[in-house]
Scaffold this active site. Structure first.
Site, PDB file in Angstrom:
ATOM      1  N   GLY A  11       0.820  -1.201   0.000  1.00  0.00           N
ATOM      2  CA  GLY A  11       0.000   0.000   0.000  1.00  0.00           C
ATOM      3  C   GLY A  11       0.853   1.248   0.000  1.00  0.00           C
ATOM      4  O   GLY A  11       1.995   1.236   0.471  1.00  0.00           O
ATOM      5  N   GLY A  16       2.479   8.089   3.586  1.00  0.00           N
ATOM      6  CA  GLY A  16       3.454   7.030   3.812  1.00  0.00           C
ATOM      7  C   GLY A  16       3.124   5.799   2.996  1.00  0.00           C
ATOM      8  O   GLY A  16       2.436   5.869   1.969  1.00  0.00           O
ATOM      9  N   ASP A 129     -12.942   7.528  11.662  1.00  0.00           N
ATOM     10  CA  ASP A 129     -12.705   7.194  10.256  1.00  0.00           C
ATOM     11  C   ASP A 129     -13.148   5.765   9.972  1.00  0.00           C
ATOM     12  O   ASP A 129     -12.435   5.006   9.307  1.00  0.00           O
ATOM     13  CB  ASP A 129     -11.231   7.373   9.905  1.00  0.00           C
ATOM     14  CG  ASP A 129     -11.013   7.508   8.401  1.00  0.00           C
ATOM     15  OD1 ASP A 129      -9.866   7.305   7.955  1.00  0.00           O
ATOM     16  OD2 ASP A 129     -11.983   7.802   7.666  1.00  0.00           O
TER      17      ASP A 129
END
Length: 555
Positions: A11, A16, A129
């Protein structure tokens, strides 16, 4: 970082990247999340450090496992978390290709997510989230809630006003710039459950203003009619505009429609099924487990109603997981008794009929349902069984004197019906795709036939009276027995120090590997080549011996 081996990048984002790593000692896969600090705002840096500190304190079976964290050269915040092989929920929905998930599966996922949120909210933590891309699935299709980059510890008034999160999952009060609390996570969870059921988000628009209008007016398509009214009502209750009318995670866990699934989830938590044996044990871990088992046994003798959860059962990873709580009580106190009232008589009758079979340890062939029921009713099975026989937990495969010592696990491994190979080599006998003729001779041989084979090999049979056996010919049956004995003696006399025999065995290994590669049986090929790691004990000799046995057995 030196303790981990980087495998691949899985990912990448604006803050990052995520790397798949393997712990060099544990040989277990983890995810290394590297958050860049350079060229970031002060708020982003604070958020990265806050995520590192917050996730290190979270311990829940339905939250991603925390392993380690550090700051690398002042440029990166590195967080090591558990690896979920099932991917995230967004990818799972895409792989479904429009085929709706069963309601039972959705209810199990909902219960697990509610338990995770109830744990966070009870510790005054807002996730902020919750979305499908932050909901991960394990290999067993269990939920793990992750990504605490926007999480926040609530203040005394239990409200916050920061506008953060993903717009499609934002609650109406957040969009209206009204202070919000834990009910915002419930709204986001309702959006996730709607998306899991309908395979599309409840609120979607081409521009932000239209999206905000749809959220405020609750403009969304109906949930598919294939689901029950109770389940659809649960999702709608989480998507109420007024946060005061939205139920909390604790209240949703008390909904009657979810009670059977709470029982199923808790039973799976209480008795995880182990498919492998640990190869290494520390004396400290063995001592702690032995003390815990001894204390648990004493409590059960004094009070038979003590459950495994009250005694502090642990998972196969060795870390204690906190028991999910709701309504001020443990899940076991609320649900296990209900299931027991329904099917205890039937299980007791079956236990009386199969008391002899219950004492025989079974390693394979049991279904998940039978394993789960056996876990719940282990107290009842103990009552009808012989009181003098030794008791055991169903998560252990064998009856041993001391289940938590290194020697007992080696005894359990030796007593399994598997080829005579090192315990560090793969379990070839558990691979169902291998041809049956490989193990045919070994499984069908009995002790008497082996004895006859040894005698026939050591001393040739005498010819019948009046016959001349000078040419060495024997009957067909005796020739077959002699052939088996020769193969058996060759297997026992295989010398790993002989270069000629090693070369022949290696040639057989290459032929067998080429055959698997030609047939595209990559899983078996991977298992066959796995013992050739440098850290294994006598792996090459064991693999050579095993391959030579396969080659001779297939002749």
């Amino acid at each position: 970082m030196e303790r981990y081996e980087v495998l691949e990048q899985i990912g990448k984002g604006s803050f990052g990247s995520a790397l798949l790593v393997r712990h060099k000692q544990e040989r277990k896969k983890y995810v290394l999340k590297k958050i860049r600090l350079a060229r970031q705002s002060d708020r982003a840096r604070r958020s990265a450090h806050q995520e590192m500190e917050l996730i290190s304190t979270v311990r829940n079976p339905f939250v991603v496992e925390y392993k380690d964290s550090w700051v690398e050269k002042g440029c990166y915040v590195c967080i090591v978390i558990g690896y979920c092989q099932g991917g995230d929920m967004t990818d799972t929905i895409k792989r479904a290709c429009g085929v709706h998930f069963p309601e039972e599966k959705l209810c199990q996922w909902l219960v697990q997510l509610l338990m995770a949120l109830d744990y966070l909210h009870s510790n005054h933590i807002l996730h902020r989230d919750v979305k499908c891309s932050n909901i991960f699935l394990t290999k067993e299709q269990d939920i793990r809630l992750g990504d605490f980059g926007l999480a926040k510890i609530l203040t005394s008034d239990d409200l916050t006003s920061s506008v953060v999160g993903t717009p499609s999952y934002m609650c109406p009060e957040l969009l209206a710039d009204i202070p919000y609390g834990s009910k915002s996570d419930i709204w986001s969870l309702g959006c996730c459950m709607y998306e899991m059921a309908a395979h599309k988000p409840p609120f979607k628009a081409s521009d932000v203003q239209t999206l905000i209008t749809k959220i405020h007016k609750l403009i969304m398509d109906p949930i598919p009619a294939m689901y029950s009214g109770s389940f659809r009502g649960l999702i709608k209750s989480m998507l109420r505009k007024n946060p005061e009318l939205r139920p909390s995670a604790n209240e949703l866990l008390n909904h009657p429609h979810l009670q059977p699934y709470i029982s199923m989830v808790y039973m799976k938590l209480e008795s995880p099924r182990r498919s492998t044996f640990p190869l290494q044990f520390s004396e400290r871990d063995a001592t702690l487990k032995e003390r815990r088992r001894s204390s648990f046994s004493n409590d059960r003798r004094l009070n038979p109603s003590v459950s495994d959860t009250e005694a502090g059962s642990v998972s196969s990873s060795g870390k204690a997981s906190p028991t999910p709580m709701f309504n001020g009580r443990k899940v076991s106190e609320v649900t296990v008794g209900v299931v027991r009232e329904e099917i205890v008589p039937q299980r007791q009758e079956e236990a009386k009929k199969q008391s002899g079979a219950a004492r025989t340890p079974r390693v394979a062939g049991t279904s998940a349902k039978a394993s789960t029921q056996r876990t719940v009713f282990k107290h009842e099975l103990m009552k009808v069984s012989n009181p003098t026989e030794r008791r055991r937990r169903v998560s252990l495969p064998l009856v041993v004197e001391n289940p938590y010592t290194y020697e007992s696990d080696i005894t359990a491994l030796c007593s399994l019906n598997s080829p005579d190979v090192s315990v560090n080599t793969p379990r070839f006998d558990k691979i169902a795709e291998f041809p049956e003729d490989i193990f045919q001779n070994q499984n069908r041989e009995t002790a008497s036939r082996r004895e006859v084979a040894r005698h026939s090999f050591s001393s040739p049979p005498c010819p019948p009276h009046g016959e001349d056996n000078s040419n060495g010919s024997i009957t067909k049956d005796k020739c077959t027995v002699q052939k088996r004995s020769v193969s058996e003696v060759k297997q026992r006399r295989f010398d790993t120090s002989s270069y000629q025999q090693r070369a022949e065995a290696l040639e057989g290994l290459l032929e067998f590997s080429a055959k698997l590669l030609q047939q595209e049986r990559y899983d078996e090929l991977g298992v066959l080549l796995k013992p050739f790691g440098a850290e294994r004990v006598s792996s090459r000799e064991t693999a050579i011996w095993l391959t030579k046995s396969f080659k001779e057995a297939s002749v």
